[in-house]
Write a protein that holds these residues in place. Structure first.
Motif, PDB file in Angstrom:
ATOM      1  N   VAL A 169      -6.766   6.544  -6.948  1.00 52.90           N
ATOM      2  CA  VAL A 169      -6.052   6.066  -5.598  1.00 52.90           C
ATOM      3  C   VAL A 169      -6.255   4.475  -5.671  1.00 52.90           C
ATOM      4  O   VAL A 169      -7.392   4.159  -6.136  1.00 52.90           O
TER       5      VAL A 169
ATOM      6  N   ARG B 178      -4.491  -0.453   2.850  1.00 57.57           N
ATOM      7  CA  ARG B 178      -2.893  -0.792   3.063  1.00 57.57           C
ATOM      8  C   ARG B 178      -2.471  -1.609   2.172  1.00 57.57           C
ATOM      9  O   ARG B 178      -3.252  -2.408   1.697  1.00 57.57           O
ATOM     10  N   ARG B 179      -1.254  -1.595   1.450  1.00 58.78           N
ATOM     11  CA  ARG B 179      -0.791  -2.287   0.458  1.00 58.78           C
ATOM     12  C   ARG B 179       0.623  -2.664   1.045  1.00 58.78           C
ATOM     13  O   ARG B 179       1.237  -2.019   1.800  1.00 58.78           O
TER      14      ARG B 179
ATOM     15  N   PHE C  14       1.971   0.993  -6.073  1.00 54.64           N
ATOM     16  CA  PHE C  14       0.635   1.399  -6.688  1.00 54.64           C
ATOM     17  C   PHE C  14       1.248   1.780  -8.148  1.00 54.64           C
ATOM     18  O   PHE C  14       2.013   2.876  -8.062  1.00 54.64           O
TER      19      PHE C  14
ATOM     20  N   VAL D 162       3.796   4.477  -6.709  1.00 54.21           N
ATOM     21  CA  VAL D 162       3.563   4.949  -5.163  1.00 54.21           C
ATOM     22  C   VAL D 162       4.284   3.905  -4.538  1.00 54.21           C
ATOM     23  O   VAL D 162       3.449   2.757  -4.551  1.00 54.21           O
TER      24      VAL D 162
ATOM     25  N   PRO E 130       4.525   1.756  -0.893  1.00 49.62           N
ATOM     26  CA  PRO E 130       3.594   1.748   0.149  1.00 49.62           C
ATOM     27  C   PRO E 130       3.867   2.774   1.237  1.00 49.62           C
ATOM     28  O   PRO E 130       2.947   3.020   1.794  1.00 49.62           O
TER      29      PRO E 130
ATOM     30  N   LEU F 234       2.003   5.756   0.286  1.00 47.22           N
ATOM     31  CA  LEU F 234       0.393   6.214   0.017  1.00 47.22           C
ATOM     32  C   LEU F 234      -0.326   6.929   0.884  1.00 47.22           C
ATOM     33  O   LEU F 234      -1.183   7.528   0.080  1.00 47.22           O
ATOM     34  N   ASP F 235      -0.172   6.893   2.146  1.00 47.35           N
ATOM     35  CA  ASP F 235      -1.087   7.837   2.710  1.00 47.35           C
ATOM     36  C   ASP F 235      -1.037   9.158   2.159  1.00 47.35           C
ATOM     37  O   ASP F 235      -2.096   9.767   2.102  1.00 47.35           O
TER      38      ASP F 235
ATOM     39  N   ARG G 124      -2.368   9.532  -1.088  1.00 45.22           N
ATOM     40  CA  ARG G 124      -4.020   9.539  -0.996  1.00 45.22           C
ATOM     41  C   ARG G 124      -4.439  10.980  -0.741  1.00 45.22           C
ATOM     42  O   ARG G 124      -5.324  11.370  -1.358  1.00 45.22           O
TER      43      ARG G 124
END
Length: 946
Positions: free
Chosen positions: A568, A573-574, A578, A639, A641, A644-645, A648
């Motif tokens: 990960v 935060r991005r 990714f 992935v 943004p 992302l949560d 992860r």
């Protein structure tokens, strides 16, 4: 392009990345460090001239005072970044003006030693200004400027010579806070581009800027296209003095933080692209003039004739010709001037037996065309990948060229620079180049580089553990199997660093997870390019891979191989995607061969999936074989943004499935019933008719079972092995718990003989010595435990041994330390003994010593009740009532209550009454509790000193 010459100081190279297109030859699969610098002072290589008249004033920044550096930002202030390009009918000139200040010594060197890159084959360098501003005063440094002209072939390790030079400007007396002002121009452009203009101008980067000014001026008849990357980049466009002008002027441009693992197709730093090409078809026409296939002659013609004569099937022939160009024509590029993009004639590349990507593609396509194949060059970008679609049609975004070959309705994208690929089209690896401009098909625009559906990129690991012979260290055979593209990557790694280094690196990865693992023998490599499959086998052994517990082995299995797959991003935060740069398929199988048949029911299979990946995990067993299989499948390349949560959370859950805990029996199941019967016989005296087994009964059952199981296991083990020490330590603890202190001492000493650092065995020996009234020796063991920082805190036992010996001052100090270092019930017991230790020294003061703690200890919850009793807050009757309240715990708590009542009476000098309460403690037969042992010691002292 992928390999830029520097038109500005090195510190700004990544900022603008625009003015000088690189070379297709620069594209290689590895990126090394630049070679050693070489001086070339034979010619100046530059001229000092006034600023060109066409250069415009960039304006002043609206910043009135120096801005503070953002936390974590580079300690450099860019007051001005000014880049202006003049396009003329015959050439173009790029003017650069930068004002920079080092905010501390970490950036002083880069500010005071700027470098300027250019290619003398078609460019000229003019230096206009070098000044230093200190305390508002500007000093001209041109007159004593020292310039070192360096021939630095930065791509030499990648087998590329491009002729680029670097002018190193060495300024004297530059201090932190000084502003270095530099201005220069580079005139000229590679003639290979036929005068067609294209630039990518960045408007933001990792460094913040007070003032940014970018300007392009060109004749009105030059049809320049503009596109923001991303699209919201605002650009001015207007006419001025009969010229068209493109301009961006910004103040206080913030720094942009680059994030980890950003895909190459995502544009991190905003820019605008300017191109004179109106369509990809125009770019294609330019490229077609470079890749002209001449009629084969000489050696080229002879090779074509030889291949034709063999009458190979088309797919076999295509694969063989590709392999020849890949493996027999070594990669090396001499990309000077136009040769940066124009390939050598195919005959020359064949005769030289070397060339770069464009040379090898032209040779490959010439051979294939002569054999009747439809083969065309395909321009790609290893830097932009599928992100090419975000840019205007141009020549400057490509850095590599491959071949696009049509056969039986399938298009194959073949890389002539790849080495050691599989021999057939079906099993070779295919790279993800994203988008390509197929030369000769420009009217179709960019085309997706699609890998064949049969293309393999699979990696699997197998761990074979042999735990069937407890007298020997556990044996591990680790097997890596790679197919398709994965095999080619591993083949390249092994060729690059050697099998021994690969073995060491992999062994280190496993040792970090399983300390004590040792390599055994030499690694074995099996590699077949016919099947494009590579297998690497390594051997290890581990003296103590599993932990002994109650007649079995507690084994933790780890999917070490998933450590670099289930990753990960480090950022919470991005703003950028990714990238999932991991194998498409990964399978891990762990097989364990055990001593006894496995009868436990395996857990249900586990699965977790989303649009990014799938992971399944399953355990099964048959006889003495246990198998754990985990399968991973990557479903996307990135992935976003917004996802992302969830990604992860799914990844963290998936990690839980990559480790397993299993219990393996060492005692035959047929022997368990007789052992259980013997346990029942031994604990019969503790049985209370008409009642359910209480906590004391179960404690005695557990310890007797531990004694019997350990006795059954020990003959199976090597007496000198670490596991034998574990079993002996566990039996020593069990012996102490049932009051068999002599046996406990013997076992503890035997365990320490095998493992002198065993804290369990050392504590067990100390407890046995207390039980045998050898307190001096016991205290030494507990002190040693304390020095070792043992996890099983010796503070209570150390203080108790000091207390029983009458060393009350030492005991008080020990218990105070224990109070400070412990929590929960352990801390409450330390307070109880602190109370007693103070009372023995200063009668009646024990309660005061713990008074500050009493409000935090519940008097209605055991053992807090005992502390409140000793502090005079509860009566004896209340203490005994609380001890009897829970029938399940009553015998154990009565042992404690009786003992501490006896201790209080001793503090009062009432030895006769104290004796009675110590006798009551022993009558509870609560042997697992230390209060019974200590009561016996107190009775022995009272008999000796009535």
């Amino acid at each position: 392009m992928h390999n830029k010459s520097k038109l500005w100081p090195a510190v700004l190279l990544t900022l603008l990345m625009a003015a000088y297109p690189g070379t297709w030859a620069a594209s290689t699969k590895a990126h090394g460090q630049p070679p050693a610098t070489q001086n070339n002072p034979a010619e100046p290589g530059y001229r000092i001239t006034p600023t060109p008249a066409w250069v415009k004033d960039p304006g002043q920044s609206k910043t009135e005072a120096p801005r503070k550096m953002a936390q974590g930002a580079k300690a450099r202030r860019d007051l001005l970044v000014d880049m202006q390009i003049q396009v003329t009918p015959k050439t173009q000139t790029t003017y650069m003006r930068v004002h920079q200040a080092a905010m501390d010594s970490s950036t002083l060197r880069e500010v005071s030693e700027p470098t300027i890159g250019f290619n003398p084959a078609y460019q000229r360098l003019y230096i206009h200004n070098v000044s230093v501003v200190r305390d508002g005063k500007r000093s001209d440094r041109l007159k004593d400027l020292r310039v070192e002209m360096l021939r630095r072939e930065q791509q030499l390790e990648n087998k590329v010579l491009d002729g680029a030079r670097q002018a190193l400007l060495m300024l004297k007396d530059v201090r932190v806070g000084d502003v270095v002002e530099l201005a220069y121009s580079i005139e000229g452009v590679n003639p290979i581009f036929e005068g067609r203009f294209s630039e990518l101008m960045h408007v933001g980067n990792e460094a913040a800027m007070d003032r940014l000014h970018l300007r392009i001026e060109a004749p009105l008849d030059r049809h320049l296209q503009i596109k923001g990357v991303p699209n919201d980049v605002a650009v001015e466009r207007f006419e001025e003095n009969g010229k068209q002008v493109i301009r961006v002027a910004r103040d206080n441009v913030p720094a942009i933080q680059a994030e980890s693992a950003t895909p190459p197709w995502y544009k991190v730093f905003p820019a605008f692209h300017v191109s004179e090409f109106r369509s990809w078809a125009e770019v294609d026409q330019w490229a077609q003039r470079l890749f002209v296939i001449e009629p084969p002659t000489g050696e080229v013609a002879r090779r074509i004739a030889d291949w034709k004569a063999r009458q190979l099937p088309p797919d076999v022939l295509l694969a063989e010709v590709t392999r020849f160009v890949q493996d027999d024509i070594r990669y090396f590029s001499v990309s000077l001037g136009e040769s940066s993009h124009r390939p050598k004639p195919a005959a020359q590349t064949l005769a030289d037996r070397m060339g770069d990507c464009k040379d090898k593609v032209l040779l490959l396509n010439t051979l294939l065309k002569g054999l009747g194949f439809d083969a065309k060059p395909a321009l790609v970008s290893t830097y932009r990948n599928k992100g090419l679609v975000n840019y205007l049609p141009s020549h400057d975004q490509f850095d590599h060229v491959i071949s696009a070959v049509q056969l039986d309705g399938q298009r194959y994208f073949l890389d002539a620079t790849a080495n050691n690929q599989g021999y057939t089209l079906q099993n070779r690896g295919y790279y993800s180049y994203g988008q390509a401009l197929v030369v000769g098909e420009g009217s179709q625009g960019l085309q997706a580089v699609v890998r064949p559906t049969f293309a393999q990129d699979a990696l699997s690991y197998r761990q074979d553990w042999d735990l069937s012979e407890p007298k020997k260290p556990a044996q591990l055979k680790l097997t890596l199997n790679a197919k398709g593209l994965a095999a080619e990557r591993w083949r390249a790694m092994i060729a690059g660093v050697g099998l021994e280094r690969i073995n060491e690196t992999m062994a280190g990865s496993y040792v970090r997870v399983m300390p004590g693992l040792k390599p055994v023998g030499q690694p074995e490599l099996k590699d077949s390019r016919e099947t494009n499959e590579l297998t690497l086998t390594m051997g290890f052994e581990h003296p103590n891979v599993a932990q002994y517990q109650r007649g079995g082995l507690e084994l933790d299995l780890a999917g070490v191989e998933f450590g670099d797959v289930l990753v990960v991003p480090p950022e919470a935060r991005r703003i950028s995607p990714f990238m999932l740069d991991v194998p498409r398929l990964l399978d891990v199988k762990v097989h364990v061969q055990t001593l006894r048949p496995i009868t436990a029911t395996p857990p249900p299979a586990q699965q977790i999936s989303d649009k990014h990946f799938l992971l399944t995990s399953r355990i099964d067993s048959q006889g003495r074989d246990l198998n754990w299989t985990t399968h991973y499948e990557r479903r996307s390349e990135e992935v976003l943004p917004v996802d992302l949560d969830n990604f992860r959370e799914r990844t963290m859950r998936a990690r839980q499935f990559t480790s397993q805990h299993v219990r393996l029996l060492l005692v035959e199941r047929a022997m368990l019933d007789p052992i259980y019967a013997e346990v029942d016989r031994r604990v019969q005296p503790y049985y209370q008719p008409g009642t359910r087994p209480d906590a004391l009964m179960r404690l005695m059952q557990d310890q007797e079972l531990n004694r019997l199981l350990a006795s059954r296991v020990l003959p199976l083990l090597n007496p000198q092995s670490p596991m034998a020490s574990q079993v002996l330590a566990e039996r020593a603890i069990a012996n102490n718990q049932v009051g068999a202190f002599r046996d406990g001492l013997l076992d503890a000493q035997a365990a320490l003989a095998g493992n002198p650092d065993s804290t369990d065995a050392l504590e067990a020996r100390g407890v046995a010595l207390v039980g045998l009234n050898r307190l001096d020796e016991a205290g030494k063991d507990f002190e040693r435990l304390q020095r070792q920082g043992a996890r099983n805190a010796p503070g209570i036992w150390l203080g108790i041994s000091q207390f029983v010996q009458g060393r009350y001052t030492d005991a008080e100090s020990t218990f105070r330390n224990q109070v400070a270092d412990s929590t929960g019930d352990e801390r409450t017991y330390a307070l109880i003994w602190l109370n007693l230790s103070v009372d023995r020294q200063r009668p009646g003061q024990g309660g005061s010593a713990v008074s500050n703690e009493l409000p935090n200890v519940d008097s209605q919850k055991w053992p807090g009740t005992v502390l409140h009793f000793l502090s005079g807050k509860l009566t004896r009757e209340a203490l005994l009532r609380q001890a009897r309240e829970d029938a399940e715990q009553s015998r154990l708590r009565m042992a404690e209550a009786n003992f501490f009542i006896g201790q209080q009476l001793l503090n009062f000098g009432l030895k006769g009454e104290a004796r009675q309460w110590f006798e009551k403690t022993i009558e509870t037969r609560a042997l697992p509790y230390r209060e019974v042992t200590l009561a016996q010691l107190e009775l022995d002292k009272l008999r000796n000193r009535p």
